[in-house]
Design an enzyme around this catalytic site. Structure first.
Site, PDB file in Angstrom:
ATOM      1  N   ARG A 152      17.531  27.540  67.320  1.00  0.00           N
ATOM      2  CA  ARG A 152      18.537  28.124  68.293  1.00  0.00           C
ATOM      3  C   ARG A 152      19.604  28.092  67.293  1.00  0.00           C
ATOM      4  O   ARG A 152      20.512  29.202  67.321  1.00  0.00           O
ATOM      5  CB  ARG A 152      18.660  27.400  69.339  1.00  0.00           C
ATOM      6  CG  ARG A 152      19.909  27.863  70.242  1.00  0.00           C
ATOM      7  CD  ARG A 152      19.706  26.926  71.560  1.00  0.00           C
ATOM      8  NE  ARG A 152      21.087  26.902  72.290  1.00  0.00           N
ATOM      9  CZ  ARG A 152      21.352  27.643  73.460  1.00  0.00           C
ATOM     10  NH1 ARG A 152      20.739  28.535  73.415  1.00  0.00           N
ATOM     11  NH2 ARG A 152      22.654  27.498  73.740  1.00  0.00           N
ATOM     12  N   HIS A 207      15.317  23.466  68.983  1.00  0.00           N
ATOM     13  CA  HIS A 207      16.743  23.691  68.869  1.00  0.00           C
ATOM     14  C   HIS A 207      17.454  24.194  67.501  1.00  0.00           C
ATOM     15  O   HIS A 207      18.297  24.588  67.646  1.00  0.00           O
ATOM     16  CB  HIS A 207      17.408  22.392  69.630  1.00  0.00           C
ATOM     17  CG  HIS A 207      18.612  22.690  70.126  1.00  0.00           C
ATOM     18  ND1 HIS A 207      18.592  23.224  71.608  1.00  0.00           N
ATOM     19  CD2 HIS A 207      19.952  22.552  69.857  1.00  0.00           C
ATOM     20  CE1 HIS A 207      19.765  23.461  71.901  1.00  0.00           C
ATOM     21  NE2 HIS A 207      20.923  23.192  70.935  1.00  0.00           N
ATOM     22  N   HIS A 238      26.736  30.154  75.485  1.00  0.00           N
ATOM     23  CA  HIS A 238      27.618  29.155  75.633  1.00  0.00           C
ATOM     24  C   HIS A 238      28.733  29.352  76.511  1.00  0.00           C
ATOM     25  O   HIS A 238      29.102  30.598  76.585  1.00  0.00           O
ATOM     26  CB  HIS A 238      28.429  29.175  74.203  1.00  0.00           C
ATOM     27  CG  HIS A 238      27.359  28.441  73.270  1.00  0.00           C
ATOM     28  ND1 HIS A 238      27.603  28.648  72.020  1.00  0.00           N
ATOM     29  CD2 HIS A 238      26.200  27.574  73.356  1.00  0.00           C
ATOM     30  CE1 HIS A 238      26.442  27.991  71.337  1.00  0.00           C
ATOM     31  NE2 HIS A 238      25.926  27.368  72.208  1.00  0.00           N
ATOM     32  N   ARG A 279      17.050  27.670  75.088  1.00  0.00           N
ATOM     33  CA  ARG A 279      16.753  26.354  74.784  1.00  0.00           C
ATOM     34  C   ARG A 279      15.256  26.068  75.322  1.00  0.00           C
ATOM     35  O   ARG A 279      14.797  26.857  75.834  1.00  0.00           O
ATOM     36  CB  ARG A 279      17.814  25.541  76.018  1.00  0.00           C
ATOM     37  CG  ARG A 279      19.052  25.603  75.878  1.00  0.00           C
ATOM     38  CD  ARG A 279      19.959  25.146  76.840  1.00  0.00           C
ATOM     39  NE  ARG A 279      21.394  25.421  76.551  1.00  0.00           N
ATOM     40  CZ  ARG A 279      22.122  26.279  76.947  1.00  0.00           C
ATOM     41  NH1 ARG A 279      21.476  27.147  77.721  1.00  0.00           N
ATOM     42  NH2 ARG A 279      23.401  26.323  76.591  1.00  0.00           N
ATOM     43  N   TYR A 334      29.251  27.200  64.460  1.00  0.00           N
ATOM     44  CA  TYR A 334      28.610  27.657  63.401  1.00  0.00           C
ATOM     45  C   TYR A 334      29.016  28.252  62.368  1.00  0.00           C
ATOM     46  O   TYR A 334      28.554  28.404  61.107  1.00  0.00           O
ATOM     47  CB  TYR A 334      27.401  28.701  64.119  1.00  0.00           C
ATOM     48  CG  TYR A 334      26.520  27.844  65.043  1.00  0.00           C
ATOM     49  CD1 TYR A 334      25.590  27.132  64.859  1.00  0.00           C
ATOM     50  CD2 TYR A 334      26.702  28.066  66.482  1.00  0.00           C
ATOM     51  CE1 TYR A 334      24.557  26.577  65.674  1.00  0.00           C
ATOM     52  CE2 TYR A 334      25.999  27.615  67.410  1.00  0.00           C
ATOM     53  CZ  TYR A 334      25.086  26.320  66.952  1.00  0.00           C
ATOM     54  OH  TYR A 334      24.028  25.849  67.932  1.00  0.00           O
ATOM     55  N   LYS A 357      21.597  27.045  81.440  1.00  0.00           N
ATOM     56  CA  LYS A 357      22.210  25.762  81.865  1.00  0.00           C
ATOM     57  C   LYS A 357      23.219  26.148  82.677  1.00  0.00           C
ATOM     58  O   LYS A 357      23.830  26.925  82.652  1.00  0.00           O
ATOM     59  CB  LYS A 357      22.691  25.074  80.395  1.00  0.00           C
ATOM     60  CG  LYS A 357      23.387  23.874  80.402  1.00  0.00           C
ATOM     61  CD  LYS A 357      23.864  23.387  79.023  1.00  0.00           C
ATOM     62  CE  LYS A 357      24.521  21.883  79.038  1.00  0.00           C
ATOM     63  NZ  LYS A 357      25.005  21.570  77.893  1.00  0.00           N
TER      64      LYS A 357
END
Length: 295
Positions: A248, A245, A271, A154, A280, A180
């Site tokens: 990414r 992003h 994730h 990120r 995706y 995150k």
């Protein structure tokens, strides 16, 4: 209560103090924001401020009708905007209940609007990404694009990188990313990215020095990285305004197209759920039932 064989008595007032750890809305909000990322703190603080201004009373007095009225007031705004606002309020109320400031989570029954998955609109082709990289000035800007695409951090994670986070791994290298939710992941990078990082590192660089320096010598800001990526997109002739992003998203989509296992892409992107990564697969399908209809 008993601790190590000792009986400890507590008065009802002491029990209340242990449970209710905030006495005002301001204290509650400060505690709620404390462990969140800086960007999240700013956005959530604004959402809380707008909501409290709207209801005009303490959070301890709000009702589900107040929350519904606030959501109705935002009619006409994008579903993502409404969802972000409501999710911030739900998070605040949930935290308030957990620390005893609110008797229960009044926002729990209200559901955020469903949001269209627009990931496919933000996935560039491999040729477009390669054009962005090839047209970038050598040095810092080129290395930023390579790291964003091949390691998929990120933008805030990229800006926080220090040289102690970048280490050799065989003939290539690896990057340790603090991401995150306070989670750390280590990502292998291809040799091209590793070589670019080595060229960027100054001989006197210390382990805690930023990998990507601002003009003042500190860590680059996220807005600086956004500008670099946007300009790279413009040089490549991409009409949409490309953000960090997007690269990414491209990492995930392109690697899955090339046969990378879903769990590996999940680990690389950080994730918490494979379901997040699997979007995706749906964003860039390789096949569909309509292809078999002979039309």
């Amino acid at each position: 209560m008993h601790y190590f064989g000792l009986e400890i008595t507590t008065t009802s007032k002491a029990k209340n103090r242990l449970v209710q750890q905030a006495s005002t809305d301001e204290q509650l909000i400060k505690m709620w924001l404390h462990s969140k990322a800086a960007s999240t703190q700013k956005a959530y603080a604004r959402e809380a401020e707008l909501f409290i201004q709207f209801v005009g009373k303490s959070l301890q007095l709000i009702t589900i009708a107040d929350i519904q009225d606030y959501v109705d007031e935002q009619e006409g705004k994008a579903p993502a905007t409404v969802a972000r606002s409501l999710n911030a309020i739900k998070s605040l109320c949930s935290f308030g209940q957990r620390i005893g400031y609110l008797p229960f989570n009044i926002a729990a029954p209200e559901r955020a609007p469903r949001i269209k998955n627009t990931t496919a609109e933000r996935i560039l082709t491999r040729e477009e990404v390669e054009s962005m990289i090839v047209s970038a000035p050598s040095g810092r800007d080129l290395t930023i694009l390579l790291v964003l695409y091949t390691a998929a951090p990120r933008v805030s994670e990229l800006c926080r990188l220090k040289w102690r986070d970048v280490r050799p791994a065989g003939v290539s290298g690896q990057i340790t990313i603090f991401g995150k939710g306070g989670k750390t992941r280590t990502v292998l990078i291809p040799q091209s990215t590793w070589e670019a990082l080595k060229l960027l590192k100054k001989p006197n660089a210390l382990p805690d020095d930023p990998v990507f320096l601002s003009q003042k010598g500190g860590h680059m800001s996220t807005s600086q990285v956004w500008r670099i990526v946007k300009e790279a997109g413009e040089r490549a002739g991409i009409t949409e305004e490309v953000s960090p992003h997007w690269l990414r998203h491209c990492n995930a989509s392109h690697s899955l197209d090339a046969g990378a296992p879903l769990h590996l892409v999940q680990q690389t992107l950080g994730h918490s759920s494979a379901a997040t990564t699997s979007k995706y697969l749906h964003a860039r399908p390789n096949d569909s039932s309509g292809m078999y209809l002979g039309i």
